[in-house]
Design a protein around this motif. Structure first.
Motif, short mmCIF file in Angstrom:
data_model
loop_
_atom_site.label_atom_id
_atom_site.label_comp_id
_atom_site.label_asym_id
_atom_site.label_seq_id
_atom_site.Cartn_x
_atom_site.Cartn_y
_atom_site.Cartn_z
N LEU A 432 -6.41 69.85 75.86
CA LEU A 432 -6.43 71.24 75.39
C LEU A 432 -7.80 71.68 74.85
O LEU A 432 -7.99 72.83 74.48
CB LEU A 432 -5.39 71.42 74.28
N SER A 435 -9.59 74.84 76.32
CA SER A 435 -8.87 76.09 76.05
C SER A 435 -8.92 76.44 74.56
O SER A 435 -9.02 77.61 74.18
CB SER A 435 -7.47 76.02 76.65
N VAL A 436 -8.89 75.42 73.69
CA VAL A 436 -9.02 75.68 72.24
C VAL A 436 -10.37 76.34 71.96
O VAL A 436 -10.47 77.37 71.28
CB VAL A 436 -8.85 74.38 71.42
N THR A 439 -10.59 79.95 73.45
CA THR A 439 -9.73 80.89 72.72
C THR A 439 -10.34 81.20 71.34
O THR A 439 -10.38 82.36 70.91
CB THR A 439 -8.31 80.32 72.55
N THR A 462 -5.62 80.56 67.14
CA THR A 462 -6.06 79.75 68.29
C THR A 462 -4.98 78.72 68.61
O THR A 462 -4.63 78.50 69.78
CB THR A 462 -7.39 79.03 67.96
N LYS A 465 -1.92 80.40 70.23
CA LYS A 465 -2.14 80.85 71.61
C LYS A 465 -2.21 79.70 72.59
O LYS A 465 -1.78 79.81 73.73
CB LYS A 465 -3.45 81.65 71.68
N THR A 466 -2.82 78.57 72.13
CA THR A 466 -3.05 77.47 73.07
C THR A 466 -1.97 76.41 72.99
O THR A 466 -1.87 75.55 73.86
CB THR A 466 -4.39 76.77 72.75
#
Ligand code: GLU
Length: 515
Positions: A432, A435-436, A439, A462, A465-466
């Protein structure tokens, strides 16, 4: 009660260790009460226990009092009308009172050996009873006493405690009654010629014209013995105030291992003198107006011994076992251990933060400067451009719990570029991670967070969302912004750096990591 006009209080430490929180609070209450009443505060070193006393300990105690700003009006260094202020230098003075007590038959020589006494003590212990001297030497005839003394037999001097009730009228504990039969005849001069604690204290308090004896409640059980001696010598009684015990967050008495640590420890980890003193004053006392923040000597105006509580006062400072050890030095603690201790949301930290942020910058700067000078990478800068350093410190002081946190934050601020730690890099293997980071960048661009709370909100969002949690979320952001997997509290660091700098750092680390 026969009360002298001027208030004269005293702190009477036995120099057999460092000054710990309990002792320092006793010193402070005596000092504050004397100041509040425009009286005098006396320091008396009680060093008659030859085996346990040491000059090094006296030095540490004096240094600790100095740090706390508890200055004596009279004392071993200050001198005064009632010098000397060290008991070992007053031995000659106790003799004349002993002679009076012996001649009036209020005391008698006791020839019991320590073996005899230990055996009788053992007996009482087995029966679960308090040890009371069995009075073996109480009725010896004058002739026998003289004969044994002439034969060179060693003896102690015992006070004859006739059976009666003794009442202590205490400013904090109220009216407390004692039965002298449960005390028995007690030693006032040991067989080595040294006075016992209870005896020396009474004579010194009288000779030094002490008006108020303010000390820990642990001494309350000594007070009836002291009252008996006062009365036998026709001394007026001082006023008594036995202040509450101090307990840790576990509600147990502060032990050496758990927080009864040297006062200098608190100086070394970065508590400001005034906030620490303010905090200690609240251990058992509460101001009438309820305002707990009392800078600029306001404490000295407000303090009153009659507003002290009987219930134990809680010292809510968190210490690891390592930190609480008797010999623990701050140098032995890792940065993480230190942070763990000082970052706790304790009242002491709340108050220290308030002092750091609200006291005049010059005052705080004087106290923080030695912490920056100790730091290898900052010491040169402090000397070269103190004004710049001072203003940098000024921008971040609102976030600090302790002064020792200033150096690592300033180091971060002054870092031109961030390196990526080899060990930390593996955090980006987390599925992740990218993407972390993306975001977070996007959300921060939109929100333009400015304070630690805003940053915390962005980090939380964050995560939402992730779907990243725990290490996956927090460690990724930490490594992406600082290049390391340990250190300062991220939301605070981000607020200090400002979001643009944070975003630039993240871009630079991404490049280095190739993600
Ligand atoms: N020297 C004693 C102590 O250190 C204090 C005596 C007193 O305050 O009466 O515990």
């Amino acid at each position: 009660m026969n009360q002298p006009k001027t208030v004269r209080t005293r702190f009477a430490p036995s120099p057999s260790g460092f000054l710990h929180v309990g002792g320092a609070r006793t010193a402070l209450f005596n000092y504050l009460y004397a100041k509040a009443k425009k009286g005098k505060f006396i320091l008396r070193v009680e060093d008659t226990d030859q085996e346990r006393s040491s000059p090094e300990s006296e030095k540490i105690i004096l240094e600790s009092l100095k740090w706390l700003g508890i200055h004596a009006d009279e004392g071993p260094d200050e001198g005064g009308d009632f010098a000397p202020y060290r008991q070992s230098e007053r031995l000659g003075r106790y003799k004349k009172y002993t002679e009076t007590l012996l001649s009036e038959n209020k005391a008698y020589p006791c020839f019991c050996s320590s073996e005899d006494l230990e055996a009788s003590q053992e007996k009482s212990k087995k029966l679960g009873l308090p040890h009371i001297y069995d009075g073996r030497c109480r009725g010896l005839s004058k002739e026998e006493v003289e004969k044994r003394i002439a034969a060179g037999e060693k003896y102690a001097v015992r006070f004859r405690a006739e059976s009666r009730e003794i009442v202590v009228n205490d400013h904090v504990q109220g009216r407390v009654k004692f039965d002298s039969r449960l005390i028995g005849d007690f030693i006032i001069v040991k067989s080595d010629g040294f006075p016992s604690y209870n005896y020396a204290v009474v004579i010194d308090d009288h000779e030094m014209q002490i008006s108020h004896v303010i000390r820990g409640v642990g001494h309350l059980s000594n007070t009836p013995r002291q009252i008996l001696i006062h009365e036998a010598l026709d001394f007026p009684l001082p006023e008594y105030a036995h202040i509450s015990e101090i307990v840790g967050t576990d509600k147990k008495k502060l032990s050496k291992r758990k927080g009864a640590t040297s006062i200098l420890f608190f100086r070394d980890v970065g508590y400001m003198r005034d906030s620490f003193v303010n905090y200690m004053a609240l251990l058992g006392w509460y101001p009438e107006d309820g305002v707990e923040y009392m800078p600029n000597r306001r404490l000295e105006e407000k303090f009153d011994i009659d507003r002290c509580s009987k219930s134990p006062a809680m010292f809510d400072f968190f210490l690891t076992d390592k930190g609480g050890g008797e010999d623990a030095s701050i140098a032995e603690l890792s940065y993480e251990e230190l942070v763990k201790m000082v970052n706790h949301k304790t009242k002491l930290n709340w108050l220290n933060n308030k002092y750091i942020r609200e006291m005049p910058l010059d005052d705080v700067w004087n106290e923080v400067r030695p912490f920056l000078e100790k730091d290898e990478s900052l010491s040169g800068l402090v000397k070269k451009d103190p004004d710049k350093m001072k203003s940098t410190f000024d921008t971040l002081r609102i976030y600090l719990n302790t002064l020792s946190e200033a150096a690592p934050f300033i180091r971060e601020i002054l870092r031109e570029d961030v390196d990526l730690d080899a060990a930390a890099k593996s955090q980006f293997d987390d599925p992740l991670a990218v993407s972390v980071i993306e975001t977070f960048l996007e959300l921060a661009e939109n929100a333009k967070p400015a304070d630690p709370e805003n940053f915390t909100a962005v980090i939380k969002e964050t995560g939402a969302k992730t779907g990243a949690k725990g290490k996956s979320l927090f460690m990724t952001i930490r490594v992406a912004s600082t290049g390391t997997n340990q250190g300062l509290e991220i939301p605070i660091l981000f607020a200090i750096l400002g979001y643009e700098k944070v975003l630039n750092r993240i871009q630079s680390i991404r490049k280095k990591a190739g993600i």
